[in-house]
Design a protein around this motif. Structure first.
Motif, PDB file in Angstrom:
ATOM      1  N   GLU A 130       0.810  -1.227   0.000  1.00 36.50           N
ATOM      2  CA  GLU A 130       0.000   0.000   0.000  1.00 36.50           C
ATOM      3  C   GLU A 130       0.839   1.271   0.000  1.00 36.50           C
ATOM      4  OE1 GLU A 130      -2.234   3.389   1.612  1.00 36.50           O
ATOM      5  OE2 GLU A 130      -0.627   2.300   2.616  1.00 36.50           O
ATOM      6  N   PRO A 131       2.013   1.307   0.686  1.00 35.51           N
ATOM      7  CA  PRO A 131       2.804   2.534   0.620  1.00 35.51           C
ATOM      8  C   PRO A 131       3.562   2.710  -0.687  1.00 35.51           C
ATOM      9  CG  PRO A 131       3.278   1.243   2.614  1.00 35.51           C
ATOM     10  CD  PRO A 131       2.549   0.351   1.656  1.00 35.51           C
ATOM     11  N   GLY A 132       3.633   1.672  -1.523  1.00 41.92           N
ATOM     12  CA  GLY A 132       4.453   1.713  -2.724  1.00 41.92           C
ATOM     13  C   GLY A 132       3.918   2.642  -3.796  1.00 41.92           C
ATOM     14  N   TYR A 133       4.802   2.965  -4.746  1.00 42.01           N
ATOM     15  CA  TYR A 133       4.414   3.955  -5.750  1.00 42.01           C
ATOM     16  C   TYR A 133       3.361   3.437  -6.709  1.00 42.01           C
ATOM     17  CZ  TYR A 133       7.008   2.098  -9.824  1.00 42.01           C
ATOM     18  OH  TYR A 133       7.435   1.333 -10.884  1.00 42.01           O
ATOM     19  N   ILE A 134       3.277   2.122  -6.918  1.00 39.77           N
ATOM     20  CA  ILE A 134       2.246   1.592  -7.812  1.00 39.77           C
ATOM     21  C   ILE A 134       0.874   1.754  -7.168  1.00 39.77           C
ATOM     22  CG2 ILE A 134       1.395  -0.435  -9.035  1.00 39.77           C
ATOM     23  CD1 ILE A 134       4.929  -0.598  -7.989  1.00 39.77           C
ATOM     24  N   ALA A 135       0.772   1.366  -5.900  1.00 37.24           N
ATOM     25  CA  ALA A 135      -0.505   1.513  -5.197  1.00 37.24           C
ATOM     26  C   ALA A 135      -0.918   2.975  -5.114  1.00 37.24           C
ATOM     27  CB  ALA A 135      -0.407   0.911  -3.796  1.00 37.24           C
ATOM     28  N   GLN A 136       0.037   3.832  -4.823  1.00 41.22           N
ATOM     29  CA  GLN A 136      -0.279   5.250  -4.703  1.00 41.22           C
ATOM     30  C   GLN A 136      -0.604   5.875  -6.052  1.00 41.22           C
ATOM     31  OE1 GLN A 136      -0.786   6.792  -1.719  1.00 41.22           O
ATOM     32  NE2 GLN A 136      -0.581   4.661  -1.089  1.00 41.22           N
ATOM     33  N   ALA A 137      -0.052   5.311  -7.130  1.00 42.81           N
ATOM     34  CA  ALA A 137      -0.409   5.807  -8.461  1.00 42.81           C
ATOM     35  C   ALA A 137      -1.866   5.495  -8.778  1.00 42.81           C
ATOM     36  CB  ALA A 137       0.503   5.180  -9.517  1.00 42.81           C
ATOM     37  N   MET A 138      -2.326   4.303  -8.378  1.00 42.35           N
ATOM     38  CA  MET A 138      -3.720   3.924  -8.626  1.00 42.35           C
ATOM     39  C   MET A 138      -4.678   4.736  -7.773  1.00 42.35           C
ATOM     40  SD  MET A 138      -3.836  -0.206  -9.158  1.00 42.35           S
ATOM     41  CE  MET A 138      -2.731  -0.618  -7.804  1.00 42.35           C
ATOM     42  N   PRO A 176      -4.037   7.387  -4.423  1.00 39.95           N
ATOM     43  CA  PRO A 176      -3.222   7.942  -3.340  1.00 39.95           C
ATOM     44  C   PRO A 176      -3.869   7.710  -1.981  1.00 39.95           C
ATOM     45  CG  PRO A 176      -3.385   9.491  -5.150  1.00 39.95           C
ATOM     46  CD  PRO A 176      -4.338   8.374  -5.460  1.00 39.95           C
ATOM     47  N   ARG A 177      -3.026   7.580  -0.983  1.00 38.72           N
ATOM     48  CA  ARG A 177      -3.487   7.275   0.373  1.00 38.72           C
ATOM     49  C   ARG A 177      -4.594   8.235   0.808  1.00 38.72           C
ATOM     50  NH1 ARG A 177       1.013   7.329   2.305  1.00 38.72           N
ATOM     51  NH2 ARG A 177       1.524   5.106   2.366  1.00 38.72           N
ATOM     52  N   GLY A 178      -5.701   7.660   1.261  1.00 40.09           N
ATOM     53  CA  GLY A 178      -6.815   8.462   1.741  1.00 40.09           C
ATOM     54  C   GLY A 178      -7.838   8.817   0.678  1.00 40.09           C
ATOM     55  N   GLU A 179      -7.519   8.572  -0.594  1.00 34.85           N
ATOM     56  CA  GLU A 179      -8.464   8.925  -1.651  1.00 34.85           C
ATOM     57  C   GLU A 179      -9.710   8.050  -1.591  1.00 34.85           C
ATOM     58  OE1 GLU A 179      -7.826  10.069  -6.241  1.00 34.85           O
ATOM     59  OE2 GLU A 179      -7.559   7.928  -5.845  1.00 34.85           O
ATOM     60  N   HIS A 180      -9.524   6.760  -1.328  1.00 30.25           N
ATOM     61  CA  HIS A 180     -10.645   5.824  -1.219  1.00 30.25           C
ATOM     62  C   HIS A 180     -10.376   4.924  -0.024  1.00 30.25           C
ATOM     63  CE1 HIS A 180     -13.472   2.577  -2.014  1.00 30.25           C
ATOM     64  NE2 HIS A 180     -14.055   3.332  -2.917  1.00 30.25           N
ATOM     65  N   PRO A 181     -11.202   4.929   0.997  1.00 30.01           N
ATOM     66  CA  PRO A 181     -10.879   4.245   2.257  1.00 30.01           C
ATOM     67  C   PRO A 181     -10.764   2.735   2.158  1.00 30.01           C
ATOM     68  CG  PRO A 181     -13.155   5.021   2.266  1.00 30.01           C
ATOM     69  CD  PRO A 181     -12.506   5.625   1.062  1.00 30.01           C
ATOM     70  N   ASP A 182     -11.438   2.116   1.180  1.00 30.92           N
ATOM     71  CA  ASP A 182     -11.476   0.651   1.138  1.00 30.92           C
ATOM     72  C   ASP A 182     -10.746   0.044  -0.053  1.00 30.92           C
ATOM     73  OD1 ASP A 182     -13.143   0.606   3.419  1.00 30.92           O
ATOM     74  OD2 ASP A 182     -14.892   0.995   2.154  1.00 30.92           O
ATOM     75  N   PHE A 183     -10.252   0.862  -0.961  1.00 33.70           N
ATOM     76  CA  PHE A 183      -9.714   0.317  -2.219  1.00 33.70           C
ATOM     77  C   PHE A 183      -8.577  -0.664  -1.980  1.00 33.70           C
ATOM     78  CE2 PHE A 183      -6.580   0.753  -5.742  1.00 33.70           C
ATOM     79  CZ  PHE A 183      -7.279   0.008  -6.669  1.00 33.70           C
TER      80      PHE A 183
END
Length: 212
Positions: A27-35, A37-44
């Protein structure tokens, strides 16, 4: 001491621990954050990683590595030779409905990542029916450097070597490429693809058992 076990239940505490390991590792990685970003969608991210582990347990082979603390600290998901594609529970109706409910920008980023991954997989391994495919390998950040991933990989490589099969995987970070190369994997192909505003590079790697 590292204990490796096959995960066979989606209702056990080990399943929840494994899903948490995947979340914390990626979840902290750049791929996850590209899809998303942290906090944008609580459950994604939580829902996505839980689905990955569920798919591994129900359709593939999921192995956990536990340390002396007694909790799961790493997980590897493997598709052995002969695994059908797609598998029955790869995208359940529940998860498909969840993806469909996502805001378009997240859904499009998620789908773009999978399109690039699938394209590289098909290009590098057009016939993947006779290989051991590592679909996921994750170690808890707090347990990295303790040999858990190496232990899991050693298990699948030993099994593949006994059958004369290769082991293959994809990764999206150069650091991972270096890690796998130290274990004898070689890069077979690479591509780049956009995920929202980020260009992601993907590498396909293989490990071939040594000649007898």
């Amino acid at each position: 001491m590292i204990k490796i076990e096959r995960l066979t239940s989606t209702t056990s505490p080990a399943f929840q621990e494994a899903a948490r390991v995947v979340h914390d590792a990626f979840e902290p990685g750049y791929i996850a954050q590209a899809m998303s970003p942290r906090g944008e969608h609580p459950d994604f991210h939580t829902t996505r990683y839980t689905n990955i582990v569920r798919h591994g347990v129900m359709d593939l082979e999921a192995y956990t590595a536990t340390t002396e603390e007694g909790t799961v600290q790493a997980i590897m998901i493997v598709a052995p030779p002969g695994t059908p594609d797609p598998t029955p529970n790869q995208n359940t109706a529940e998860f498909s409905a969840f993806v469909a409910s996502l805001p378009p920008v997240i859904r499009e980023g998620y789908e773009a990542m999978h399109k690039s991954e699938h394209g590289l997989q098909m290009r590098a391994f057009p016939d993947n029916s006779d290989i051991y495919w590592i679909g996921f390998l994750a170690t808890s950040p707090k347990a990295q450097g303790r040999g858990l991933a190496k232990a899991l990989l050693a298990q699948v490589r030993q099994r593949a070597a006994s059958e004369g099969k290769i082991v293959a995987l994809l990764t999206q970070t150069k650091e991972n490429v270096t890690f796998y190369e130290k274990l004898g994997f070689v890069v077979k192909d690479t591509i780049t693809g956009p995920v929202r505003d980020t260009t992601i590079q993907y590498w396909a790697l293989t490990w071939t058992p040594p000649a007898n």
